[in-house]
Enzyme design. Structure first.
Site, PDB file in Angstrom:
ATOM      1  N   ASP A  56     -29.686  25.564   9.588  1.00 39.78           N
ATOM      2  CA  ASP A  56     -29.327  26.941   9.900  1.00 39.78           C
ATOM      3  C   ASP A  56     -27.886  26.937  10.379  1.00 39.78           C
ATOM      4  O   ASP A  56     -27.577  26.368  11.432  1.00 39.78           O
ATOM      5  CB  ASP A  56     -30.267  27.476  10.986  1.00 39.78           C
ATOM      6  N   VAL A  57     -26.988  27.571   9.637  1.00 40.84           N
ATOM      7  CA  VAL A  57     -25.560  27.492   9.968  1.00 40.84           C
ATOM      8  C   VAL A  57     -25.212  28.210  11.265  1.00 40.84           C
ATOM      9  O   VAL A  57     -24.106  28.045  11.786  1.00 40.84           O
ATOM     10  CB  VAL A  57     -24.669  28.038   8.825  1.00 40.84           C
ATOM     11  N   TYR A 148     -19.582  43.431   7.896  1.00 41.52           N
ATOM     12  CA  TYR A 148     -19.553  42.507   6.759  1.00 41.52           C
ATOM     13  C   TYR A 148     -18.126  42.299   6.269  1.00 41.52           C
ATOM     14  O   TYR A 148     -17.681  41.158   6.068  1.00 41.52           O
ATOM     15  CB  TYR A 148     -20.434  43.056   5.633  1.00 41.52           C
ATOM     16  N   LYS A 152     -15.830  38.788   6.267  1.00 44.62           N
ATOM     17  CA  LYS A 152     -15.310  38.202   5.039  1.00 44.62           C
ATOM     18  C   LYS A 152     -13.781  38.146   5.044  1.00 44.62           C
ATOM     19  O   LYS A 152     -13.186  37.243   4.444  1.00 44.62           O
ATOM     20  CB  LYS A 152     -15.830  38.976   3.828  1.00 44.62           C
ATOM     21  N   THR A 183     -27.798  38.455  -7.837  1.00 45.60           N
ATOM     22  CA  THR A 183     -28.493  37.516  -6.957  1.00 45.60           C
ATOM     23  C   THR A 183     -29.568  38.269  -6.178  1.00 45.60           C
ATOM     24  O   THR A 183     -29.611  39.503  -6.181  1.00 45.60           O
ATOM     25  CB  THR A 183     -27.526  36.867  -5.945  1.00 45.60           C
TER      26      THR A 183
END
Length: 250
Positions: A56-57, A148, A152, A183
């Site tokens: 889990d990052v 988000y 990014k 995806t």
């Protein structure tokens, strides 16, 4: 097999873009550690040269431990693909601190931890490639998705800073910035957009398709091919760059 003898790590390697990249690297001869939170998903998709490990990052201790275990098993990391991330939008007035931190913990903190731990072994080698998966939202911003977009943008800044730190050496740092890719994340967001806007799922999907300049979803394999090129000899002077894959000029 141009990557024979190289050890790669791909976070979020069990689905979507991460899986497509992992497959390209493995088929080019690399030994690829694929990480994610669900072992059963990783084991189901793993092909030859792909090695599943649960990580889990957002968990620093886990990233430190698992990365060290991967290095012990397969040698120094020479290709690091920081791909794990979440894509969720929320209007500013509906963005609670808990949501903000959730996005940043995965999309920014997770990338930072992945790069920091991978560089411990990569910096001792004579060749390396670091690839961060950002987004078109990291270049131009995305309406209704401030957290988000900020995350990014931030990983692009991190990548550019590291490319300056190591410039002139054998390691390159770049970001791939896709538009909407076909995806499971797009499937999930189709449902969310439909519910939020009170439209059909087909109409919600059309919103995302129209955001790509060529009016179609991008195949995950297209991103995989781009990542493979970044690991080629022809990309050795491509450094500190944002590779935008969105079907046209933005």
């Amino acid at each position: 097999m141009m990557l024979t003898g190289k050890h790669a790590i791909v976070t979020g390697g069990g689905t979507g873009i991460g899986l497509a990249i992992a497959r390209e690297l493995a088929r080019a001869g690399a030994q690829v550690t694929i990480t994610g939170r669900r072992l059963e998903v990783l084991e189901e998709v793993a092909e030859e040269n792909m090695h599943p490990m649960v990580m889990d990052v957002t968990n620093e201790d886990e990233v430190v431990r698992v990365t060290a275990e991967a290095v012990a098993a397969r040698g120094p990391i020479q290709i690091c693909v920081a791909n794990a991330g979440i894509a969720e939008g929320r209007a500013l007035h509906k963005t609670e601190m808990e949501f903000w931190r959730k996005v940043m913990a995965t999309n920014l903190d997770g990338v930072f931890l992945t790069l920091r731990e991978s560089m411990k072994s990569m910096a001792t080698t004579d060749w390396g490639r670091v690839i961060v998966i950002s987004s078109i939202a990291g270049v131009r911003g995305l309406k209704g998705a401030g957290a988000y977009s900020a995350s990014k943008h931030a990983v692009i800044g991190l990548m550019r800073s590291l490319s300056e730190d190591f410039i002139g050496g054998p390691i390159t740092f770049n970001a791939i910035c896709p538009g909407y890719v076909d995806t499971p994340i797009v499937t999930h967001n189709t449902d969310l957009i439909a519910q939020r806007a009170g439209i059909s799922e087909d109409e919600a999907l059309a919103v995302m398709v129209k955001s790509n300049r060529h009016k179609r979803l991008i195949a995950a394999e297209e991103i995989g091919s781009a990542a493979l090129w970044l690991c080629s000899d022809g990309a050795q002077s491509y450094n500190g760059q944002t590779m935008m894959i969105s079907g046209g000029h933005i």
